[in-house]
Each structure stands twice: as structure tokens, then as C-alpha cells.
Design a protein around this motif. Sequence first.
Motif, PDB file in Angstrom:
ATOM      1  N   ALA A 167       0.804  -1.221   0.000  1.00 66.74           N
ATOM      2  CA  ALA A 167       0.000   0.000   0.000  1.00 66.74           C
ATOM      3  C   ALA A 167       0.834   1.266   0.000  1.00 66.74           C
ATOM      4  O   ALA A 167       0.325   2.335  -0.331  1.00 66.74           O
ATOM      5  CB  ALA A 167      -0.923   0.010   1.216  1.00 66.74           C
ATOM      6  N   TYR A 192       1.709   9.382   5.300  1.00 69.62           N
ATOM      7  CA  TYR A 192       0.393   9.344   4.653  1.00 69.62           C
ATOM      8  C   TYR A 192      -0.560   8.410   5.392  1.00 69.62           C
ATOM      9  O   TYR A 192      -1.773   8.520   5.260  1.00 69.62           O
ATOM     10  CB  TYR A 192       0.506   8.834   3.207  1.00 69.62           C
ATOM     11  N   GLU A 194      -0.963   5.250   4.765  1.00 71.09           N
ATOM     12  CA  GLU A 194      -1.528   4.194   3.916  1.00 71.09           C
ATOM     13  C   GLU A 194      -1.274   2.811   4.519  1.00 71.09           C
ATOM     14  O   GLU A 194      -2.109   1.914   4.409  1.00 71.09           O
ATOM     15  CB  GLU A 194      -0.951   4.264   2.499  1.00 71.09           C
ATOM     16  N   ARG A 197      -3.771   2.175   7.254  1.00 66.34           N
ATOM     17  CA  ARG A 197      -5.057   1.755   6.706  1.00 66.34           C
ATOM     18  C   ARG A 197      -4.983   0.313   6.220  1.00 66.34           C
ATOM     19  O   ARG A 197      -5.910  -0.469   6.412  1.00 66.34           O
ATOM     20  CB  ARG A 197      -5.425   2.604   5.486  1.00 66.34           C
TER      21      ARG A 197
ATOM     22  N   PRO B  71      -3.626   4.467  -4.438  1.00 62.70           N
ATOM     23  CA  PRO B  71      -4.999   4.816  -4.080  1.00 62.70           C
ATOM     24  C   PRO B  71      -5.398   6.168  -4.656  1.00 62.70           C
ATOM     25  O   PRO B  71      -4.561   7.053  -4.794  1.00 62.70           O
ATOM     26  CB  PRO B  71      -4.932   4.881  -2.559  1.00 62.70           C
ATOM     27  N   LEU B 112      -6.072  14.037   8.621  1.00 64.16           N
ATOM     28  CA  LEU B 112      -5.200  14.448   7.527  1.00 64.16           C
ATOM     29  C   LEU B 112      -5.433  15.930   7.245  1.00 64.16           C
ATOM     30  O   LEU B 112      -6.472  16.482   7.599  1.00 64.16           O
ATOM     31  CB  LEU B 112      -5.496  13.606   6.290  1.00 64.16           C
ATOM     32  N   ARG B 146       0.389  22.891   3.082  1.00 69.30           N
ATOM     33  CA  ARG B 146      -0.612  22.177   3.882  1.00 69.30           C
ATOM     34  C   ARG B 146      -1.052  23.087   5.011  1.00 69.30           C
ATOM     35  O   ARG B 146      -0.214  23.839   5.565  1.00 69.30           O
ATOM     36  CB  ARG B 146      -0.025  20.918   4.526  1.00 69.30           C
ATOM     37  N   VAL B 273      -4.762  12.364   1.003  1.00 71.56           N
ATOM     38  CA  VAL B 273      -3.345  12.558   1.305  1.00 71.56           C
ATOM     39  C   VAL B 273      -2.577  11.833   0.208  1.00 71.56           C
ATOM     40  O   VAL B 273      -3.093  10.880  -0.387  1.00 71.56           O
ATOM     41  CB  VAL B 273      -2.997  11.992   2.702  1.00 71.56           C
ATOM     42  N   GLY B 274      -1.371  12.294  -0.074  1.00 72.09           N
ATOM     43  CA  GLY B 274      -0.555  11.599  -1.071  1.00 72.09           C
ATOM     44  C   GLY B 274      -1.252  11.556  -2.422  1.00 72.09           C
ATOM     45  O   GLY B 274      -1.698  12.576  -2.950  1.00 72.09           O
ATOM     46  N   ARG B 276      -4.076  10.371  -3.052  1.00 68.10           N
ATOM     47  CA  ARG B 276      -5.523  10.626  -2.917  1.00 68.10           C
ATOM     48  C   ARG B 276      -5.729  12.129  -3.010  1.00 68.10           C
ATOM     49  O   ARG B 276      -5.699  12.843  -2.003  1.00 68.10           O
ATOM     50  CB  ARG B 276      -6.037  10.118  -1.562  1.00 68.10           C
TER      51      ARG B 276
END
Lengths: 378, 289
Positions: A167, A192, A194, A197, B71, B112, B146, B273-274, B276
Motif C-alpha cells: 500500500a 500518509y 496508507e 489503513r 490509491p 489528515l 498544507r 493525502v498523497g 488521494r
Amino acid sequence: MPKVKNWQVGREIEYPYDESRPKKQWAIVFDLNKCIACQTCTLACKTTWTSGKGQEYMFWNNVETKPWGGYPLGWDLRVLEKLGRQEWSQKGEYQGKTLIEAAPPTERVLHFAPTDEDWMYPNVGEDDCAGGNVDKGGHMGALPHDKWFFYLPRTCAHCTYPACLAACPRKAIYKREEDGIVLIDQTRCKGYGECVRACPYKKSMYNPHTRTSEKCIGCYPAVEQGVQPQCVVNCIGKIRVMGFINPPWKAREDNPIDYLVHKKQIALPYYPQLGLEPNIYYIPPIHADREYLKQMFGPRVEEAIERYRKLESDPVAQGLLCLIGSSDRILHRFTVDKGKAAGFAENGEEIVRVPVSEPVIVREAFDAKVGAIRNNTP
Amino acid sequence: MTLVRSGAFAALAAVVVASGCSKGSEAPAPITRLVIRKVTADLSKADPSAPYWNDVTPGIVKLTAQPMIAPRPETTTTEEVIVQAVTDGTRAAFRLRWKDPEKSEAGKLGELSDGLALEFPLREGGELPPVFMGAKGNPVHLFHWRAQYQRDKEKGKPTVKDIYPNVSVDMYPMEFKEAPGGTPEDREKFSPGVVEGNPQSYAKEGVDEVIAEGFSTSAVQAGHGSTAHGEWRGGEWTLVIVRPLTIEGGSSLKSGGGANIAFAVWQGGKGEVGARKCVTMQWTPVVIM
């Protein structure tokens, strides 16, 4: 997406990277029949690795009561719920989808994202009993018990196919070739989350002070010295052993982990259906609800329990169980001969030798010499 | 001549009064190029409510949920950014407005931050890099703001106590509060990100300069005096990012044109984030006038 071999589910699975098994694979076997949730492992890990800022809530090793406990809250229920009902074949081949196979096109891994509230109750459900009401007390005359719970100690499973690694969009997570330990590169991680998650076992954790994610490092500085991790060597019940596991087609009978997992097949991975080939293995608790255990450990759990209950007549297995907890060092090989079990380092050096059974001495209750009644309370 | 000019201004003023708005609040229209207007003003400070913004026509750039790699968002959460740009001859300032129903600064676990990034090709001339984070050998230069980084700049990097005011910690063994000889390095020994010098683990200055050569390669660089300031009000961010016009070894915006820009927006409250994020799907040419 590449297809990779996952022996725990008996078939090839999809994974974003090619199969690349490490030279050695870090693994722990836990005997759940012996764990008393004293949390010494948890504290050994905590004091060694996560006493810094932003790590207050982190337990890279934790022990939770099953079925009600879970840290973070309901991690297992929530990931199973996401995946939905899936099936195993009679032969033990998994017919359902893994977390990566079940991911929608917008995601790399089917996941849920825990919030901070989920991390606030490390001991939720402790000692809560399952199996109906106890109005008339517990009646535990037969196995499995109708009222039951058990303790589940957990670390990162340093999976063969880690969801965290799959991920990470920054490729900041890597699996070490030399020992299979999965690490987050603290110079590359951008926080992040990820991996937090994606890991279904929720063993990646975000540090709000460093703003990077962190996880169990398998005590690699110890492992590099041939020493087992802190959670293992501090286990007062000697319920766990760390070593290196081979895939079944390379299994060696004299390797302690291979012996327990492949030869005797008494230790099983947890939630293998998620498809990550996790490398922590459990000897299932013989008293707990079998349907629950099947969901957690897969369709081979009944056989594993039956074999475990027959160990009394197996001097080799008994010898190996005596070696567990007898040395801090990693046992690469073991022998049982003439009532003695011995463990050896990677270079062949003998590390430890223990008797398989201690001599039994029966004393009269009344000790005439001192004029006192003895009891057997130590 | 003077008379004519005055007359023209008077006429313009009349129009402005009649319509009740200035250029800055005209209904913005989609743009195919971004014009950077020259102004006589001090752009050293990022100021979203400076008067010169009233004289710059706003344009719309359309965004789409990042479509290239997982993602990614399931739906487009930020559909457009309203852009204005000015220069004082040495700096370029970009005012960016977009709708975001909640302000998110991150901090707590699982939270986030809102964010926006400006993207420029690192090199002048030649083939444009892919708008999606550039490519090996053809990098892009990003200015990544940010809300979280802005909070750092304004209030300092939050402590655990700032994030969780009711937190109770017996002690941090590495704090050496009273012990002589304890160094700042000792205190951070259990903070691997800090020990490793990860830029994420240090207080930010509002906007990061980042260079990337494709997905998953972004790396924070030493800054060149870029600044940013955003204000969230009534479900909308108004952000100004100021960058030097030319950066040696970095991207440059020169009079006449030839430069390009792209945009990305993250809504922290929607789990972005990233990768996404919502992005512009192509480069927008930049012209300085």
C-alpha cells in the motif's frame, strides 16, 4: 498484477510485486494454551522501543482477550466485515478473495482506517467471557468449553506479502532479504498512513510527533546478533519462540519452527484468508469455540488441536517444547536424544541442552525430621 | 493625454460601482492560460486580502480525482480552483480559492490535512514532463502547502500535549529533565523520524519545495524563500503561495511565457493525502504580462 505462491491459502494470489522470498524468514510461534495475558511481552517491547513522544499509545506487541478484545478497537471484526463471507474448500484451499484481490480499483488493499478513538482502549474486553450467559455458573467438564475466552498475543507478522508494503505509495516500506523483517524507512516515510489503513492486523502505527508511521521492527538489532526479540525472551510463561520458517517445500524437520508449523502442523497462521502469509503462528487454544477458531486459523484448526493433544506421546515434540524459553538465542536446529533436547546456533554451536522431563520426587506430607507438614506450594 | 487617461479611469470606476465589483471578484471563467499580472507591491508576504488582488481577473482551473494510480479518490471532491497570479518582478504570487466544507489541520491519529500544490516543470524548454508528478529524467518542481505546515509556522510544531490536551504520560525516559549532560539529540533518541532527519518530523515553514521524477519519488528540497498563507472561511480556502520567479537549479518563470503550471488539492476531511488528491489533467501555460 503478478501472481505469487501463498502456501497458507493453498493457491496463487495476486500481489503488486513479484514473489521474492527472503533468504530467511523471521517467525514466532505462540502456544495460546499457555498465555495468561500478563503483558510482560507488551511491556518488554514498550520499554525497549516505544517510550518516546508520539508513541504513547503504541503497542507493537499487545495481548488481547478473544473474542471481545481488540487493539485497535474491533480490528479483526472490521476487516472481516469488509471482506464479507468467503469460503475455504474441503481440501484447505481458500476460494475467497484476499484483501488485495478484493480491493476496489481505487485502492491497493481492501482496508479500513482506524480513528484515534479506536486506539484508546488497549485492554478493551479483557477477560470478557463468550458463549452465552453464566447465570448458573460455568460448567467446563468437556472440551471445548461452552463458556470461553483466550488470550491472543500479537506482534507484526512480518508477512511474506505485506499489505503495508503493497500500500505504501512512496515505496518507503521494505522487506529485508536477510531475515524477512518488514521495516518502514524513516527517511522516506511521509506519514500518509496508507500502511496504517492497509495492514489488517493494524500493526503499523502513526506517530503524531515524528509525523511518520512506525511499526514492530522484529527486534532486528537482536536478531542480527542471533538473539530472539524482547517480547519472546521476556515471556515468563515461555509460550513463544522465535526462529526462521521455511516454506513447506523447503521445510527442515530439525528446524524448531518448521517442526511445529510444517512437520507436526500444530501451529497455524492467523487470518490466513487475508492473503498476506503472516509469519506469526499460533498453537490454538484447545478449550475455545471451534467455529471461532476456524474463522481465525482456517480449516485445519481441528486437526491441529487433535495433534497438539497427542504430544504427550511424542518425545521429540516434548523435547522441543522444553527448549522454548530455555535460551535467549535463536535456535536454528534442535535434536532430542536420550531424554535430552539440545538447540543449536546457525553455525552449529550448541546453545542449550535441557532434560525433556525433570525427575519426580514424592515426599511424605509430614516431614518427621523437622516435625512439620509440608505442602507443595512453592 | 492625462485627461484622456483620467477619463478612462473615471469610466472604469463607474462600471465598477455600477456592477458592484472589481476584477478580483468578477465571475471567474475557465482559463486556457494563466496570466501573471505585474504589480507594484511588496510580495514578500503572502497576503490573501491584499488590494492588488482586486485588479486581477480570476480564472478557473478544473480538477479531477487523480486517475492514474491507486490509491485515488472515488469521486472528484474538489472540482475547481479559482486562480489569480501577480508578480513584482522577482516573485510570483498565486491566489487560490477552492471549496472545502471543513478545515483540517491534521494532528490527531487518522486526521489528515488540507493542502494544495503548484507544479512546474523543473527544466525550461524541451518536452514537457508528464503532468502527473513528472518522469525519470524530466522532473517537476512542486510548492506544497498544507494547513498543517501553516499551523507549524504560526504556532510551532504541535506537541503531543497540544494535540491531546488531556494526555497523561508518567515520563519520557529520554527527557533527562533534571539530569546534566542530556542533549537535544538524546531527547529525540526514540523519535526515529527526527533522528533520521526526515523533513516531515521537523517544524514546517508553511510550504515545502519538492522535486519529483514520477509517482512515489517526491523529495523535499531546501527551500528558496517561498511563503504561503491560507485562510479558511465559510467553507472556502483562500490561499496565497509566493515563490521566486527564478530559482537556480529549479523551475523558473520568465517574462514572455514558456512556463507551465498545474495544480493539486487535498481535502484532509475526506481522507485525502498523497496520491488521494484532485488534480488538473494538463499543464496550463503561464504568461507574464
